[in-house]
Design a protein around this motif. Sequence first.
Motif, PDB file in Angstrom:
ATOM      1  N   ARG A  57      11.597  52.178  60.859  1.00  0.00           N
ATOM      2  CA  ARG A  57      12.968  51.972  61.363  1.00  0.00           C
ATOM      3  C   ARG A  57      14.000  52.317  60.297  1.00  0.00           C
ATOM      4  NH1 ARG A  57      13.203  46.383  64.882  1.00  0.00           N
ATOM      5  NH2 ARG A  57      11.849  47.090  66.574  1.00  0.00           N
ATOM      6  N   VAL A  58      13.782  51.820  59.078  1.00  0.00           N
ATOM      7  CA  VAL A  58      14.742  52.090  58.005  1.00  0.00           C
ATOM      8  C   VAL A  58      14.734  53.581  57.680  1.00  0.00           C
ATOM      9  CG1 VAL A  58      15.355  51.617  55.607  1.00  0.00           C
ATOM     10  CG2 VAL A  58      14.563  49.762  57.077  1.00  0.00           C
ATOM     11  N   ARG A  59      13.552  54.175  57.584  1.00  0.00           N
ATOM     12  CA  ARG A  59      13.447  55.611  57.317  1.00  0.00           C
ATOM     13  C   ARG A  59      14.217  56.412  58.367  1.00  0.00           C
ATOM     14  NH1 ARG A  59       8.066  57.645  59.051  1.00  0.00           N
ATOM     15  NH2 ARG A  59       9.197  57.412  61.004  1.00  0.00           N
ATOM     16  N   ASP A  60      14.020  56.081  59.629  1.00  0.00           N
ATOM     17  CA  ASP A  60      14.694  56.806  60.707  1.00  0.00           C
ATOM     18  C   ASP A  60      16.208  56.610  60.651  1.00  0.00           C
ATOM     19  OD1 ASP A  60      12.158  57.599  61.483  1.00  0.00           O
ATOM     20  OD2 ASP A  60      12.055  56.247  63.215  1.00  0.00           O
ATOM     21  N   ARG A  61      16.648  55.401  60.286  1.00  0.00           N
ATOM     22  CA  ARG A  61      18.082  55.141  60.188  1.00  0.00           C
ATOM     23  C   ARG A  61      18.696  55.970  59.056  1.00  0.00           C
ATOM     24  NH1 ARG A  61      18.051  49.762  60.553  1.00  0.00           N
ATOM     25  NH2 ARG A  61      17.772  49.424  58.333  1.00  0.00           N
ATOM     26  N   VAL A  62      18.001  56.071  57.929  1.00  0.00           N
ATOM     27  CA  VAL A  62      18.494  56.873  56.807  1.00  0.00           C
ATOM     28  C   VAL A  62      18.512  58.347  57.182  1.00  0.00           C
ATOM     29  CG1 VAL A  62      17.982  57.629  54.444  1.00  0.00           C
ATOM     30  CG2 VAL A  62      17.853  55.197  55.045  1.00  0.00           C
ATOM     31  N   HIS A  63      17.459  58.811  57.834  1.00  0.00           N
ATOM     32  CA  HIS A  63      17.421  60.222  58.260  1.00  0.00           C
ATOM     33  C   HIS A  63      18.575  60.529  59.212  1.00  0.00           C
ATOM     34  CE1 HIS A  63      13.138  61.596  57.123  1.00  0.00           C
ATOM     35  NE2 HIS A  63      13.563  60.684  56.292  1.00  0.00           N
ATOM     36  N   GLU A  64      18.840  59.617  60.125  1.00  0.00           N
ATOM     37  CA  GLU A  64      19.940  59.824  61.078  1.00  0.00           C
ATOM     38  C   GLU A  64      21.279  59.858  60.342  1.00  0.00           C
ATOM     39  OE1 GLU A  64      22.116  57.365  64.637  1.00  0.00           O
ATOM     40  OE2 GLU A  64      19.934  57.211  64.491  1.00  0.00           O
ATOM     41  N   ALA A  65      21.469  58.953  59.389  1.00  0.00           N
ATOM     42  CA  ALA A  65      22.726  58.907  58.643  1.00  0.00           C
ATOM     43  C   ALA A  65      22.914  60.159  57.794  1.00  0.00           C
ATOM     44  CB  ALA A  65      22.770  57.666  57.753  1.00  0.00           C
ATOM     45  N   MET A  66      21.820  60.753  57.352  1.00  0.00           N
ATOM     46  CA  MET A  66      21.889  61.911  56.460  1.00  0.00           C
ATOM     47  C   MET A  66      21.697  63.236  57.204  1.00  0.00           C
ATOM     48  SD  MET A  66      22.536  60.402  53.660  1.00  0.00           S
ATOM     49  CE  MET A  66      22.354  61.693  52.471  1.00  0.00           C
ATOM     50  N   ALA A  67      21.682  63.209  58.512  1.00  0.00           N
ATOM     51  CA  ALA A  67      21.467  64.439  59.296  1.00  0.00           C
ATOM     52  C   ALA A  67      22.530  65.482  58.952  1.00  0.00           C
ATOM     53  CB  ALA A  67      21.503  64.120  60.784  1.00  0.00           C
ATOM     54  N   ALA A  68      22.110  66.729  58.940  1.00  0.00           N
ATOM     55  CA  ALA A  68      23.003  67.837  58.557  1.00  0.00           C
ATOM     56  C   ALA A  68      24.196  67.963  59.491  1.00  0.00           C
ATOM     57  CB  ALA A  68      22.216  69.143  58.523  1.00  0.00           C
ATOM     58  N   ARG A  70      25.778  65.567  60.939  1.00  0.00           N
ATOM     59  CA  ARG A  70      26.543  64.315  60.938  1.00  0.00           C
ATOM     60  C   ARG A  70      27.843  64.500  60.170  1.00  0.00           C
ATOM     61  NH1 ARG A  70      24.441  58.738  61.604  1.00  0.00           N
ATOM     62  NH2 ARG A  70      26.394  57.643  61.902  1.00  0.00           N
ATOM     63  N   ASP A  71      28.908  63.864  60.629  1.00  0.00           N
ATOM     64  CA  ASP A  71      30.205  63.918  59.966  1.00  0.00           C
ATOM     65  C   ASP A  71      30.122  63.185  58.623  1.00  0.00           C
ATOM     66  OD1 ASP A  71      32.844  63.940  59.206  1.00  0.00           O
ATOM     67  OD2 ASP A  71      33.595  62.857  60.966  1.00  0.00           O
ATOM     68  N   MET A  72      30.521  63.848  57.551  1.00  0.00           N
ATOM     69  CA  MET A  72      30.439  63.254  56.218  1.00  0.00           C
ATOM     70  C   MET A  72      31.347  62.040  56.066  1.00  0.00           C
ATOM     71  SD  MET A  72      30.128  66.225  53.446  1.00  0.00           S
ATOM     72  CE  MET A  72      28.696  67.236  53.303  1.00  0.00           C
ATOM     73  N   ASP A  73      32.370  61.958  56.865  1.00  0.00           N
ATOM     74  CA  ASP A  73      33.272  60.809  56.790  1.00  0.00           C
ATOM     75  C   ASP A  73      32.596  59.527  57.275  1.00  0.00           C
ATOM     76  OD1 ASP A  73      35.336  62.317  55.743  1.00  0.00           O
ATOM     77  OD2 ASP A  73      36.197  62.778  57.722  1.00  0.00           O
ATOM     78  N   GLU A  74      31.464  59.672  57.978  1.00  0.00           N
ATOM     79  CA  GLU A  74      30.734  58.499  58.467  1.00  0.00           C
ATOM     80  C   GLU A  74      29.738  57.970  57.438  1.00  0.00           C
ATOM     81  OE1 GLU A  74      28.846  59.475  62.140  1.00  0.00           O
ATOM     82  OE2 GLU A  74      30.714  60.034  63.129  1.00  0.00           O
ATOM     83  N   LEU A  75      29.517  58.711  56.363  1.00  0.00           N
ATOM     84  CA  LEU A  75      28.572  58.262  55.338  1.00  0.00           C
ATOM     85  C   LEU A  75      29.105  57.025  54.630  1.00  0.00           C
ATOM     86  CD1 LEU A  75      27.310  61.496  53.548  1.00  0.00           C
ATOM     87  CD2 LEU A  75      25.986  59.891  54.918  1.00  0.00           C
ATOM     88  N   SER A  76      28.200  56.093  54.347  1.00  0.00           N
ATOM     89  CA  SER A  76      28.575  54.882  53.638  1.00  0.00           C
ATOM     90  C   SER A  76      27.545  54.620  52.544  1.00  0.00           C
ATOM     91  CB  SER A  76      28.618  53.691  54.605  1.00  0.00           C
ATOM     92  OG  SER A  76      28.680  52.478  53.887  1.00  0.00           O
TER      93      SER A  76
END
Length: 149
Positions: A57-68, A70-76
């Motif tokens: 679950r954590v791995r998938d959440r990180v992959h989703e957050a880091m998807a190419a 994905r809007d960089m402004d959403e990174l935290s």
Amino acid sequence: MSVRLKPSSADDLLHQVFGVPVGDLYTAAVHPDASPALSRALELRSFLALAEEQVARVRDRVHEAMAADRDMDELSAEDLRMDAQWLDAALDARDGYRAALDDLLRTMPPPGQRARAVRTVQPTRGHRLPSAVASPAPQGAGEATGRRL
């Protein structure tokens, strides 16, 4: 979903050791003549399956957050730090359960052979020490012989 249905990285090993699929092992474990080792192995396997699900679950959440895409402004960075802590904890749990299961499987009696109870000899209540041992210490025993300052 039941933990019995969740896959784990130990399923093939358990199948090899016990000679039947994991689902059948859970069925066999509820019988009164089931070995304690089987019950413990399945308990550890259940914990392992849950820990591995947390890692995924954590791995998938990180992959989703880091998807190419994905809007960089959403990174935290804070969210990623928290995910790294959760991932570290989940991996520690997974490693611990896997090590405990491996140790159990290595040290348990062969399947089909019940562990023999070890009988220990304990003194009975009325057992007495020999009189030479049981006699009181002489007067002054244990007193320091040197001068006190």
